[in-house]
Enzyme design. Structure first.
Site, short mmCIF file in Angstrom:
data_model
loop_
_atom_site.label_atom_id
_atom_site.label_comp_id
_atom_site.label_asym_id
_atom_site.label_seq_id
_atom_site.Cartn_x
_atom_site.Cartn_y
_atom_site.Cartn_z
N CYS A 198 12.06 5.37 2.18
CA CYS A 198 11.97 6.79 1.82
C CYS A 198 12.55 7.64 2.95
O CYS A 198 11.96 8.64 3.36
CB CYS A 198 10.54 7.19 1.50
SG CYS A 198 9.31 6.70 2.73
N GLU A 203 -0.53 -6.28 2.15
CA GLU A 203 -0.64 -5.15 3.07
C GLU A 203 -1.44 -5.62 4.28
O GLU A 203 -2.60 -5.98 4.17
CB GLU A 203 -1.34 -3.97 2.40
CG GLU A 203 -1.55 -2.77 3.31
CD GLU A 203 -0.24 -2.27 3.94
OE1 GLU A 203 -0.21 -2.16 5.18
OE2 GLU A 203 0.72 -2.01 3.20
N ALA A 250 0.84 -1.21 0.00
CA ALA A 250 0.00 0.00 0.00
C ALA A 250 0.87 1.25 0.00
O ALA A 250 1.97 1.25 0.58
CB ALA A 250 -0.93 -0.01 1.22
N GLY A 259 1.49 2.31 -5.50
CA GLY A 259 2.20 2.95 -6.61
C GLY A 259 3.23 2.06 -7.27
O GLY A 259 3.34 2.00 -8.50
N LYS A 260 4.03 1.36 -6.47
CA LYS A 260 5.07 0.51 -7.04
C LYS A 260 4.46 -0.74 -7.69
O LYS A 260 4.99 -1.23 -8.70
CB LYS A 260 6.10 0.15 -5.97
CG LYS A 260 6.94 1.36 -5.52
CD LYS A 260 7.99 0.97 -4.52
CE LYS A 260 8.82 2.18 -4.08
NZ LYS A 260 8.03 3.16 -3.31
#
Length: 364
Positions: A295, A192, A171, A174-175
């Site tokens: 990130c 997820e 979740a 995007g990837k």
């Protein structure tokens, strides 16, 4: 779509950590010209000083002179940029023409070694965001907005058509979406554990993938640390986009008490990340590869985690991704001094992508 709702036990505190750390970029409202009239004082009120001071102390040592540039980008959201990933399953030439008219260009043009005809990701050097599309029941979206650095994790993984692929911490999706643009795996297992985020993931995938193809996608709600035991040697490729101390969102924590708690418990994250990687290794068949990404700039959650895995797991070896880094260096600011099996994207003005750490390993 096959929806697997098998939930495993979770270690205390993981739900809090994963939810806190996996939050994506803070969305800045208002027009750009209004933002530019805001005083520095007003902007500073939106920044959590406790987190900024913590980052200042840590990152000024870890990324050294690059920190001042990174800090400027991270603390000024109106300078952030958003890439536009076109959906090959609902391609719109009108959208592509509009992007080009607005000065967007392909992230990797045809002359790049990273070029993939089916993976059309557009970027611009200007700050701001292309208008997002709302969810429309029964209709596919034409594009997805994301941090362009996320594409690098997908390129590093290099999914081939027909492969069995696990996106362990999938979740908001995007990837997974980017992987399905890049190639069509025989099975995409998008995991997820959190119920709300799993529903978000399901909605994202349904918004981009035709119903006729969703039979090859499984959405599961498992504790990622247990997947390796539940499905040993089941996958060709695994992406571990791990829960981490998300630098962008943490800087704008509105709850001071929660921010302080996050920082106090931050050291626990690397232990969770190591457990997720061990599970990913177990889930890979020999010869399979995995990509680990975060990130955050934090060395403890990035290279230190990978070093620990390489020193303690004899069944994995590092994979050289320096060619990807070389190709990416045209559009991304990359940290120097990293190993050949890793790269670190550093946000800078005009290239405000990341932070994003990526490392690739192979099971032998």
């Amino acid at each position: 779509m096959r929806l697997l709702l098998r939930r495993s036990g979770q270690l205390p505190g993981l739900q809090h950590w994963a939810e806190a750390c996996r939050l994506r970029k803070t969305h800045w409202s208002g027009k750009k010209e209004q933002l530019e009239t805001k005083s520095e004082a007003k902007l500073q009120k939106r920044i959590c000083q406790v987190v900024l001071e913590h980052f200042e102390e840590q990152y000024s040592k870890e990324v050294e002179e690059a920190w001042s540039t990174v800090r400027e980008v991270l603390t000024t959201p109106h300078s952030w940029q958003y890439a536009v990933l076109l959906n090959k399953f609902s391609f719109s030439s009108e959208v592509e023409n509009e992007l080009q008219l607005k000065g967007y260009r392909l992230l990797f043009p045809e002359t790049s070694s990273c070029f993939r005809p089916s993976l059309k990701c557009y970027i611009t050097s200007a700050s701001g965001r292309f208008p997002a599309q709302k969810h429309r029941a029964g209709k596919l979206k034409d594009y997805y907005l994301l941090n362009a650095a996320s594409i690098l994790a997908v390129l590093a993984l290099g999914v081939e058509s027909g492969e069995k692929v696990l996106d362990m911490c999938a979740a908001p999706g995007g990837k997974s979406i980017a992987m399905l643009q890049y190639a069509w795996p025989g099975l995409l297992y998008a995991n997820e554990y959190d119920n709300l985020r799993s529903n978000w993931l399901k909605q994202t995938l349904e918004s981009f993938i035709p119903a006729s193809l969703m039979s090859q996608v499984v959405i599961s709600q498992l504790d990622g640390r247990q997947i390796g035991n539940l499905q040993p040697e089941a996958f060709d490729k695994v992406l571990v986009d791990a829960p981490c101390s998300n630098d962008r969102s943490w800087l704008f924590s509105s709850d001071l008490q929660l921010a302080s708690q996050r920082l106090a418990q931050r050291k626990a994250l690397s232990a969770v990340q190591i457990q997720l990687l061990r599970s990913a290794i177990n889930a890979l068949h020999p010869g399979g590869t995995l990509v680990y990404s975060t990130c955050t700039l934090s060395k403890a959650e990035n290279s230190d985690v990978i070093t620990h895995i390489l020193n303690s797991c004899s069944s994995v070896v590092p994979v050289d991704i320096s060619m990807l880094a070389k190709a990416a260096s045209q559009e991304f600011a990359l940290a120097s001094g990293v190993q050949q099996h890793e790269l670190l994207v550093l946000p800078e003005k005009g290239k405000a992508w990341g932070p994003m750490y990526i490392s690739k390993l192979k099971k032998v």
